[in-house]
Design a protein around this motif. Structure first.
Motif, PDB file in Angstrom:
ATOM      1  N   LEU A 127      -0.473 -11.800 -13.168  1.00 33.58           N
ATOM      2  CA  LEU A 127       0.920 -11.760 -13.576  1.00 33.58           C
ATOM      3  C   LEU A 127       1.776 -11.059 -12.518  1.00 33.58           C
ATOM      4  O   LEU A 127       2.852 -11.508 -12.177  1.00 33.58           O
ATOM      5  CB  LEU A 127       1.018 -11.041 -14.921  1.00 33.58           C
ATOM      6  N   HIS A 128       1.261  -9.942 -12.007  1.00 32.66           N
ATOM      7  CA  HIS A 128       1.951  -9.163 -10.979  1.00 32.66           C
ATOM      8  C   HIS A 128       0.960  -8.922  -9.842  1.00 32.66           C
ATOM      9  O   HIS A 128       0.073  -8.076  -9.986  1.00 32.66           O
ATOM     10  CB  HIS A 128       2.442  -7.827 -11.547  1.00 32.66           C
ATOM     11  N   PRO A 129       1.111  -9.593  -8.712  1.00 37.44           N
ATOM     12  CA  PRO A 129       0.145  -9.454  -7.606  1.00 37.44           C
ATOM     13  C   PRO A 129      -0.033  -8.024  -7.102  1.00 37.44           C
ATOM     14  O   PRO A 129      -1.115  -7.672  -6.642  1.00 37.44           O
ATOM     15  CB  PRO A 129       0.724 -10.358  -6.516  1.00 37.44           C
ATOM     16  N   TRP A 130       1.000  -7.175  -7.216  1.00 41.47           N
ATOM     17  CA  TRP A 130       0.868  -5.794  -6.765  1.00 41.47           C
ATOM     18  C   TRP A 130      -0.202  -5.037  -7.542  1.00 41.47           C
ATOM     19  O   TRP A 130      -0.722  -4.033  -7.065  1.00 41.47           O
ATOM     20  CB  TRP A 130       2.200  -5.043  -6.819  1.00 41.47           C
ATOM     21  N   ALA A 131      -0.565  -5.513  -8.722  1.00 43.33           N
ATOM     22  CA  ALA A 131      -1.555  -4.810  -9.533  1.00 43.33           C
ATOM     23  C   ALA A 131      -2.987  -5.022  -9.036  1.00 43.33           C
ATOM     24  O   ALA A 131      -3.901  -4.357  -9.495  1.00 43.33           O
ATOM     25  CB  ALA A 131      -1.448  -5.259 -10.986  1.00 43.33           C
ATOM     26  N   ALA A 132      -3.174  -5.923  -8.077  1.00 37.88           N
ATOM     27  CA  ALA A 132      -4.521  -6.244  -7.592  1.00 37.88           C
ATOM     28  C   ALA A 132      -4.921  -5.449  -6.351  1.00 37.88           C
ATOM     29  O   ALA A 132      -6.034  -5.592  -5.863  1.00 37.88           O
ATOM     30  CB  ALA A 132      -4.604  -7.744  -7.300  1.00 37.88           C
ATOM     31  N   ASP A 133      -4.025  -4.605  -5.850  1.00 40.47           N
ATOM     32  CA  ASP A 133      -4.277  -3.864  -4.609  1.00 40.47           C
ATOM     33  C   ASP A 133      -3.904  -2.404  -4.847  1.00 40.47           C
ATOM     34  O   ASP A 133      -2.779  -2.113  -5.293  1.00 40.47           O
ATOM     35  CB  ASP A 133      -3.431  -4.483  -3.488  1.00 40.47           C
ATOM     36  N   LEU A 134      -4.809  -1.483  -4.542  1.00 42.66           N
ATOM     37  CA  LEU A 134      -4.558  -0.065  -4.823  1.00 42.66           C
ATOM     38  C   LEU A 134      -3.294   0.463  -4.149  1.00 42.66           C
ATOM     39  O   LEU A 134      -2.490   1.144  -4.785  1.00 42.66           O
ATOM     40  CB  LEU A 134      -5.760   0.787  -4.401  1.00 42.66           C
ATOM     41  N   SER A 135      -3.110   0.159  -2.867  1.00 47.60           N
ATOM     42  CA  SER A 135      -1.936   0.709  -2.177  1.00 47.60           C
ATOM     43  C   SER A 135      -0.644   0.106  -2.713  1.00 47.60           C
ATOM     44  O   SER A 135       0.362   0.804  -2.847  1.00 47.60           O
ATOM     45  CB  SER A 135      -2.049   0.528  -0.667  1.00 47.60           C
ATOM     46  N   LEU A 136      -0.662  -1.178  -3.045  1.00 42.49           N
ATOM     47  CA  LEU A 136       0.544  -1.812  -3.614  1.00 42.49           C
ATOM     48  C   LEU A 136       0.827  -1.290  -5.020  1.00 42.49           C
ATOM     49  O   LEU A 136       1.986  -1.088  -5.393  1.00 42.49           O
ATOM     50  CB  LEU A 136       0.400  -3.330  -3.628  1.00 42.49           C
ATOM     51  N   LEU A 137      -0.230  -1.061  -5.780  1.00 44.87           N
ATOM     52  CA  LEU A 137      -0.056  -0.528  -7.127  1.00 44.87           C
ATOM     53  C   LEU A 137       0.542   0.883  -7.074  1.00 44.87           C
ATOM     54  O   LEU A 137       1.474   1.201  -7.820  1.00 44.87           O
ATOM     55  CB  LEU A 137      -1.399  -0.521  -7.871  1.00 44.87           C
ATOM     56  N   TYR A 138       0.043   1.717  -6.186  1.00 41.44           N
ATOM     57  CA  TYR A 138       0.587   3.072  -6.054  1.00 41.44           C
ATOM     58  C   TYR A 138       2.060   3.022  -5.637  1.00 41.44           C
ATOM     59  O   TYR A 138       2.895   3.752  -6.183  1.00 41.44           O
ATOM     60  CB  TYR A 138      -0.235   3.899  -5.054  1.00 41.44           C
ATOM     61  N   ALA A 139       2.390   2.144  -4.716  1.00 42.67           N
ATOM     62  CA  ALA A 139       3.791   1.989  -4.298  1.00 42.67           C
ATOM     63  C   ALA A 139       4.646   1.536  -5.476  1.00 42.67           C
ATOM     64  O   ALA A 139       5.777   2.010  -5.657  1.00 42.67           O
ATOM     65  CB  ALA A 139       3.887   0.998  -3.140  1.00 42.67           C
ATOM     66  N   GLU A 140       4.120   0.644  -6.298  1.00 44.74           N
ATOM     67  CA  GLU A 140       4.868   0.146  -7.461  1.00 44.74           C
ATOM     68  C   GLU A 140       5.102   1.255  -8.481  1.00 44.74           C
ATOM     69  O   GLU A 140       6.167   1.326  -9.094  1.00 44.74           O
ATOM     70  CB  GLU A 140       4.124  -1.024  -8.109  1.00 44.74           C
TER      71      GLU A 140
END
Length: 189
Positions: A5-18
């Motif tokens: 649903l949200h691609p940022w949730a699949a990557d640790l660094s992107l998730l932390y940034a989000e």
């Protein structure tokens, strides 16, 4: 597996940034879910307490969050006894739950004078009431409010851990910890 649903949730660094994008948005956007977060503390006798607070500052680099409060409030007394708190945010549009653990510093007086100067006049009414917040009164409106800068305090939360849970077609959960430079690790959701 279903598409994310949200691609940022699949990557640790992107998730932390989000996580920090959402927290920072809460400071600047009155309608952002992080704006009205839930702060949890414990009473001196160990009872949990939770209340809605307004997020006033977010600093990703320092990993700090600021909340304004009345120095007379019960949460200040609770934090003096146990200077730790948890902050909870549910962001429905992002399907994202945030749980942050923090050490809390209570800033007052000269340490907050510049912040007080920027508080709008209408909002200053929240800092100075008689009797103090939470005290019994005879009738619903048997209190008065008068702005008092000596009653203004900033709760500075120095975040130690962040738990981010994304609920999508494939649930993902990660924990980010100050001690490892926020590298993050995946947890079972």
């Amino acid at each position: 597996m279903k598409p994310d649903l949200h691609p940022w949730a699949a990557d640790l660094s992107l998730l932390y940034a989000e996580v920090w994008t959402r927290l920072t948005r809460g400071v600047h956007d009155r309608h952002a879910p992080a704006r009205h977060s839930t702060l949890a503390t414990v009473t001196p006798d160990g009872m949990p307490q939770a209340r809605t607070v307004v997020l006033r500052a977010a600093d990703k680099l320092a990993a700090t969050l600021d909340i304004h409060t009345n120095i007379q409030s019960a949460k200040v007394q609770e934090l003096r006894a146990t200077p730790f708190a948890a902050l909870h945010v549910w962001d429905a549009s992002a399907h994202l739950q945030l749980r942050l653990e923090a050490r809390v510093t209570i800033l007052t007086g000269q340490d907050v004078a510049a912040i007080w100067a920027g508080v709008p006049a209408a909002s200053r009414m929240s800092y100075g009431s008689s009797p103090a917040p939470g005290q019994p009164i005879a009738q619903a409106l048997a209190y008065s409010k008068e702005p008092d800068p000596s009653c203004f305090a900033v709760l500075r939360l120095t975040v130690s851990t962040t738990d981010a849970l994304h609920l999508g077609p494939n649930h993902r959960r990660a924990r980010f910890d100050r001690t490892d430079g926020w590298a993050g690790e995946w947890l079972a959701p």
